[in-house]
Write a protein that holds these residues in place. Structure first.
Motif, PDB file in Angstrom:
ATOM      1  N   ALA A 271     -79.409 123.260  28.120  1.00  0.00           N
ATOM      2  CA  ALA A 271     -80.160 124.359  28.282  1.00  0.00           C
ATOM      3  C   ALA A 271     -78.788 125.298  28.975  1.00  0.00           C
ATOM      4  CB  ALA A 271     -81.302 124.350  28.481  1.00  0.00           C
ATOM      5  N   GLY A 272     -77.729 124.729  29.658  1.00  0.00           N
ATOM      6  CA  GLY A 272     -76.793 125.880  30.716  1.00  0.00           C
ATOM      7  C   GLY A 272     -77.204 126.173  32.044  1.00  0.00           C
ATOM      8  N   GLU A 273     -78.228 125.082  32.454  1.00  0.00           N
ATOM      9  CA  GLU A 273     -78.459 125.175  33.992  1.00  0.00           C
ATOM     10  C   GLU A 273     -77.079 124.316  34.429  1.00  0.00           C
ATOM     11  OE1 GLU A 273     -81.553 125.029  35.478  1.00  0.00           O
ATOM     12  OE2 GLU A 273     -82.841 126.387  34.160  1.00  0.00           O
ATOM     13  N   ARG A 274     -76.811 124.521  35.613  1.00  0.00           N
ATOM     14  CA  ARG A 274     -75.976 123.409  36.336  1.00  0.00           C
ATOM     15  C   ARG A 274     -76.945 123.484  37.310  1.00  0.00           C
ATOM     16  NH1 ARG A 274     -71.074 124.802  39.249  1.00  0.00           N
ATOM     17  NH2 ARG A 274     -72.135 124.906  40.266  1.00  0.00           N
ATOM     18  N   VAL A 275     -76.756 121.913  36.693  1.00  0.00           N
ATOM     19  CA  VAL A 275     -77.187 120.797  37.718  1.00  0.00           C
ATOM     20  C   VAL A 275     -76.878 119.523  37.821  1.00  0.00           C
ATOM     21  CG1 VAL A 275     -78.915 118.710  36.743  1.00  0.00           C
ATOM     22  CG2 VAL A 275     -79.232 120.368  34.843  1.00  0.00           C
ATOM     23  N   LEU A 276     -77.357 119.720  39.876  1.00  0.00           N
ATOM     24  CA  LEU A 276     -77.122 118.390  40.251  1.00  0.00           C
ATOM     25  C   LEU A 276     -78.045 116.917  40.286  1.00  0.00           C
ATOM     26  CD1 LEU A 276     -74.931 116.738  42.121  1.00  0.00           C
ATOM     27  CD2 LEU A 276     -76.744 117.726  44.100  1.00  0.00           C
ATOM     28  N   LEU A 277     -77.164 116.438  39.358  1.00  0.00           N
ATOM     29  CA  LEU A 277     -78.333 114.617  39.353  1.00  0.00           C
ATOM     30  C   LEU A 277     -77.963 113.418  40.245  1.00  0.00           C
ATOM     31  CD1 LEU A 277     -79.944 112.864  37.739  1.00  0.00           C
ATOM     32  CD2 LEU A 277     -78.067 112.696  36.409  1.00  0.00           C
ATOM     33  N   VAL A 278     -78.704 113.391  41.223  1.00  0.00           N
ATOM     34  CA  VAL A 278     -78.401 112.344  42.041  1.00  0.00           C
ATOM     35  C   VAL A 278     -78.830 110.697  42.130  1.00  0.00           C
ATOM     36  CG1 VAL A 278     -78.523 112.104  44.908  1.00  0.00           C
ATOM     37  CG2 VAL A 278     -78.289 114.347  43.967  1.00  0.00           C
ATOM     38  N   GLU A 279     -78.475 109.816  42.051  1.00  0.00           N
ATOM     39  CA  GLU A 279     -78.756 108.830  42.224  1.00  0.00           C
ATOM     40  C   GLU A 279     -78.421 108.220  42.679  1.00  0.00           C
ATOM     41  OE1 GLU A 279     -80.422 105.808  41.538  1.00  0.00           O
ATOM     42  OE2 GLU A 279     -81.269 106.924  40.287  1.00  0.00           O
ATOM     43  N   ARG A 280     -79.072 107.295  43.813  1.00  0.00           N
ATOM     44  CA  ARG A 280     -78.593 105.927  45.128  1.00  0.00           C
ATOM     45  C   ARG A 280     -77.755 105.108  44.400  1.00  0.00           C
ATOM     46  NH1 ARG A 280     -83.369 103.535  48.669  1.00  0.00           N
ATOM     47  NH2 ARG A 280     -84.046 102.370  46.764  1.00  0.00           N
ATOM     48  N   SER A 281     -78.598 104.519  43.248  1.00  0.00           N
ATOM     49  CA  SER A 281     -78.157 102.987  42.792  1.00  0.00           C
ATOM     50  C   SER A 281     -77.102 103.640  42.113  1.00  0.00           C
ATOM     51  CB  SER A 281     -79.158 102.493  41.894  1.00  0.00           C
ATOM     52  OG  SER A 281     -78.799 101.477  40.676  1.00  0.00           O
ATOM     53  N   ARG A 282     -76.260 101.963  42.104  1.00  0.00           N
ATOM     54  CA  ARG A 282     -74.669 102.162  41.389  1.00  0.00           C
ATOM     55  C   ARG A 282     -75.117 101.892  39.596  1.00  0.00           C
ATOM     56  NH1 ARG A 282     -74.408  97.261  37.981  1.00  0.00           N
ATOM     57  NH2 ARG A 282     -75.224  95.661  39.361  1.00  0.00           N
ATOM     58  N   GLN A 283     -74.094 101.999  38.662  1.00  0.00           N
ATOM     59  CA  GLN A 283     -74.132 102.301  37.846  1.00  0.00           C
ATOM     60  C   GLN A 283     -74.114 101.207  36.616  1.00  0.00           C
ATOM     61  OE1 GLN A 283     -71.507 104.679  35.267  1.00  0.00           O
ATOM     62  NE2 GLN A 283     -70.738 106.439  37.134  1.00  0.00           N
ATOM     63  N   HIS A 284     -75.268 100.566  36.224  1.00  0.00           N
ATOM     64  CA  HIS A 284     -75.335  99.495  35.102  1.00  0.00           C
ATOM     65  C   HIS A 284     -74.542  98.844  33.826  1.00  0.00           C
ATOM     66  CE1 HIS A 284     -78.492  97.959  38.467  1.00  0.00           C
ATOM     67  NE2 HIS A 284     -79.035  98.887  38.318  1.00  0.00           N
ATOM     68  N   THR A 285     -74.303  98.365  33.814  1.00  0.00           N
ATOM     69  CA  THR A 285     -73.740  98.470  32.104  1.00  0.00           C
ATOM     70  C   THR A 285     -75.367  98.397  31.205  1.00  0.00           C
ATOM     71  OG1 THR A 285     -73.470  96.245  31.985  1.00  0.00           O
ATOM     72  CG2 THR A 285     -71.601  97.302  33.087  1.00  0.00           C
ATOM     73  N   SER A 286     -74.641  97.942  30.094  1.00  0.00           N
ATOM     74  CA  SER A 286     -75.848  98.364  29.475  1.00  0.00           C
ATOM     75  C   SER A 286     -76.095  96.773  29.641  1.00  0.00           C
ATOM     76  CB  SER A 286     -75.162  98.600  28.044  1.00  0.00           C
ATOM     77  OG  SER A 286     -75.149  99.665  27.308  1.00  0.00           O
ATOM     78  N   ALA A 287     -75.433  95.345  29.326  1.00  0.00           N
ATOM     79  CA  ALA A 287     -75.411  94.500  29.110  1.00  0.00           C
ATOM     80  C   ALA A 287     -76.418  93.830  30.337  1.00  0.00           C
ATOM     81  CB  ALA A 287     -74.087  93.654  29.256  1.00  0.00           C
ATOM     82  N   GLU A 288     -76.306  94.628  31.560  1.00  0.00           N
ATOM     83  CA  GLU A 288     -77.060  94.753  32.275  1.00  0.00           C
ATOM     84  C   GLU A 288     -78.844  95.067  32.515  1.00  0.00           C
ATOM     85  OE1 GLU A 288     -74.328  94.732  36.648  1.00  0.00           O
ATOM     86  OE2 GLU A 288     -74.658  96.349  35.467  1.00  0.00           O
ATOM     87  N   LEU A 289     -78.614  95.545  31.948  1.00  0.00           N
ATOM     88  CA  LEU A 289     -80.635  96.275  31.251  1.00  0.00           C
ATOM     89  C   LEU A 289     -80.928  95.692  30.096  1.00  0.00           C
ATOM     90  CD1 LEU A 289     -79.350  99.772  32.194  1.00  0.00           C
ATOM     91  CD2 LEU A 289     -80.177  98.476  33.789  1.00  0.00           C
ATOM     92  N   ARG A 290     -79.640  94.862  29.038  1.00  0.00           N
ATOM     93  CA  ARG A 290     -80.596  94.203  28.120  1.00  0.00           C
ATOM     94  C   ARG A 290     -80.858  92.694  28.418  1.00  0.00           C
ATOM     95  NH1 ARG A 290     -74.819  93.730  26.205  1.00  0.00           N
ATOM     96  NH2 ARG A 290     -75.811  96.155  25.772  1.00  0.00           N
ATOM     97  N   ASN A 291     -81.481  92.396  29.662  1.00  0.00           N
ATOM     98  CA  ASN A 291     -81.898  90.900  29.936  1.00  0.00           C
ATOM     99  C   ASN A 291     -83.304  91.471  29.732  1.00  0.00           C
ATOM    100  OD1 ASN A 291     -79.290  90.161  29.874  1.00  0.00           O
ATOM    101  ND2 ASN A 291     -79.694  90.490  32.255  1.00  0.00           N
ATOM    102  N   ASP A 292     -83.602  92.115  30.096  1.00  0.00           N
ATOM    103  CA  ASP A 292     -86.072  91.915  29.998  1.00  0.00           C
ATOM    104  C   ASP A 292     -85.943  93.525  29.175  1.00  0.00           C
ATOM    105  OD1 ASP A 292     -87.908  92.246  30.815  1.00  0.00           O
ATOM    106  OD2 ASP A 292     -88.904  91.575  31.818  1.00  0.00           O
ATOM    107  N   HIS A 293     -86.810  93.741  28.251  1.00  0.00           N
ATOM    108  CA  HIS A 293     -86.739  95.460  27.316  1.00  0.00           C
ATOM    109  C   HIS A 293     -87.667  95.666  27.550  1.00  0.00           C
ATOM    110  CE1 HIS A 293     -83.209  95.136  24.425  1.00  0.00           C
ATOM    111  NE2 HIS A 293     -83.238  94.222  24.431  1.00  0.00           N
ATOM    112  N   LEU A 294     -88.758  94.728  28.082  1.00  0.00           N
ATOM    113  CA  LEU A 294     -90.300  95.337  28.334  1.00  0.00           C
ATOM    114  C   LEU A 294     -90.002  95.789  29.838  1.00  0.00           C
ATOM    115  CD1 LEU A 294     -92.097  92.405  27.046  1.00  0.00           C
ATOM    116  CD2 LEU A 294     -91.506  94.421  25.686  1.00  0.00           C
ATOM    117  N   ARG A 295     -89.261  95.227  30.675  1.00  0.00           N
ATOM    118  CA  ARG A 295     -89.578  95.554  31.873  1.00  0.00           C
ATOM    119  C   ARG A 295     -88.424  96.283  32.614  1.00  0.00           C
ATOM    120  NH1 ARG A 295     -93.412  92.624  34.973  1.00  0.00           N
ATOM    121  NH2 ARG A 295     -93.912  90.861  33.463  1.00  0.00           N
TER     122      ARG A 295
END
Length: 181
Positions: free
Chosen positions: A154-178
């Motif tokens: 929408a054109g806003e200048r956004v700062l997205l702050v995250e403390r966790s490291r980035q996870h790969t898709s493969a790391e997140l694929r193990n348990d779809h329900l949780r």
């Protein structure tokens, strides 16, 4: 190694099995909720994920005999055992592919799917952050990531702050329900 398990003797486990198999009975494609995930879920998660259930399950076990049914328990006890049965059979974090997935036809990665690993997101060091933004979103999870993208589109200048490291898709694929890697 002394493994911690749910504190139930053989008779209590037989009574629990009868009730759990009443909730998820054995069928042609599985051996019943108890043997296909719930017993091992109780044992691996009793001292952790299932801390909330100790009092309810222990009191339910005290009220059960090998011939008891779910309907003979108090509503809160029934609800706890139903939740544990479903979590243990369909979503137990200790099983890579819980038996319930097969029963409902769920495939973590359907046959013929080409798995794509996106490029890592661009990051900046804390000292390189600009002095002003229209919006600062703390947490890049499902909610934060979506709102940040929507605001940026929408054109806003956004700062997205995250403390966790980035996870790969493969790391997140193990348990779809949780979403547990």
């Amino acid at each position: 190694m002394n493994r911690l398990v749910a504190p139930f003797d053989a008779d209590q486990r037989a009574a629990l099995q009868a009730v759990i198999d009443e909730i998820i009975p054995p069928e042609h494609d599985h051996r019943g909720g108890w043997r296909d995930g719930v017993e091992s879920y109780l044992d691996t998660e009793w001292h952790g994920v299932l801390d909330w259930a100790h009092e309810l399950v222990t009191s339910a076990v005290g009220a059960l005999t090998a011939h008891s049914s779910l309907s003979g328990l108090e509503q809160a006890q029934q609800d706890a055992l139903i939740r544990i049965a479903h979590e243990g059979f369909y979503a137990a974090p200790h099983l890579r592919e819980p038996p319930g997935w097969r029963v409902v036809g769920f495939e973590p990665i359907p046959e013929g799917t080409q798995v794509i690993e996106p490029e890592p997101l661009q990051t900046i060091a804390l000292l390189a952050v600009d002095d002003s933004y229209d919006t600062i979103v703390v947490g890049a999870g499902t909610g934060g990531g979506v709102i940040a993208a929507t605001l940026a589109d929408a054109g806003e200048r956004v700062l997205l702050v995250e403390r966790s490291r980035q996870h790969t898709s493969a790391e997140l694929r193990n348990d779809h329900l949780r979403g547990i890697p």
